[in-house]
Design an enzyme around this catalytic site. Structure first.
Site: not given
Ligand code: AMP
Length: 191
Positions: A14, A89, A128, A134, A146
């Protein structure tokens, strides 16, 4: 005005595709994950709170996430449109987004989901994690958590927008340029 949700599990590409699409279609790319990581980097209270959830592979609570997203949209008043990456989400996030956009006379234009096999996701995320910095990409248990959280809490988002007739799916495996080409064709039919 285009409001696109780029949807898919962690590691589906994404972020990469949203960056390329934002550039091509002159849209503002908002990644809630990136926003949280920036808060963590700045050691803010929100960042500290979010980190505890993120490090375990859990979602950050809706009230924190929704407020942060709305602030970011409001800070981009001149945008021609947005690509939401990693948001919504949960169903409450969908409802909040719909209400928020409606209050501005707008709506979600489309959701595009990137479809990738689970084992490919794990492979990509571990890879990654070697240089992303991260913590949530380093540990296979957290990665699998996740994906499980996505399956349980986030897949209903697709159904929510499917009911509105605006959910699309494209294959998320293959070369980045190939996937981008499919996304572009779909975007051209939407704009
Ligand atoms: P991402 O970078 O999209 O993989 O997000 C990393 C982490 O940020 C996720 O595993 C969640 O803990 C948190 N996170 C990101 N976006 C959301 C969201 N829309 N709702 C809740 N937690 C989020």
């Amino acid at each position: 005005m285009i409001n696109l949700i780029l949807f898919g599990p962690p590691g589906s590409g994404k972020g990469t595709q949203a960056t390329m699409l934002a550039d091509k279609f002159n849209l503002v790319h908002i990644s809630t994950g990136d926003l949280f990581r920036s808060e963590i980097g700045n050691k803010t209270e929100m960042g500290l709170k979010a980190k505890a959830f993120m490090d375990k592979g859990n979602l950050v609570p809706d009230e924190v996430t929704i407020g942060m997203l709305e602030n970011k949209v409001n800070a981009n008043k001149d945008a021609a449109g947005f690509i939401f990456d990693g948001f919504p989400r949960t169903i409450p996030q969908c409802e909040a987004l719909d209400t928020f956009l409606r209050s501005k006379g707008q709506e979600v234009s489309a959701l595009i989901s990137l479809n990738v096999d689970d084992e490919e996701l794990v492979k990509r995320l571990l890879n990654r994690g070697k240089d992303s910095g991260r913590p949530d990409d380093k540990d296979e248990t957290v990665i699998r958590k996740r994906i499980a959280v996505y399956d349980e809490e986030t897949t209903p988002v697709f159904t929510f927008y499917k009911a509105q007739g605006i959910a699309n799916t494209i294959p998320g495996e293959g070369a980045i340029e190939e996937i981008f080409a499919s996304l572009t064709v779909l975007m051209d039919s939407l704009v």
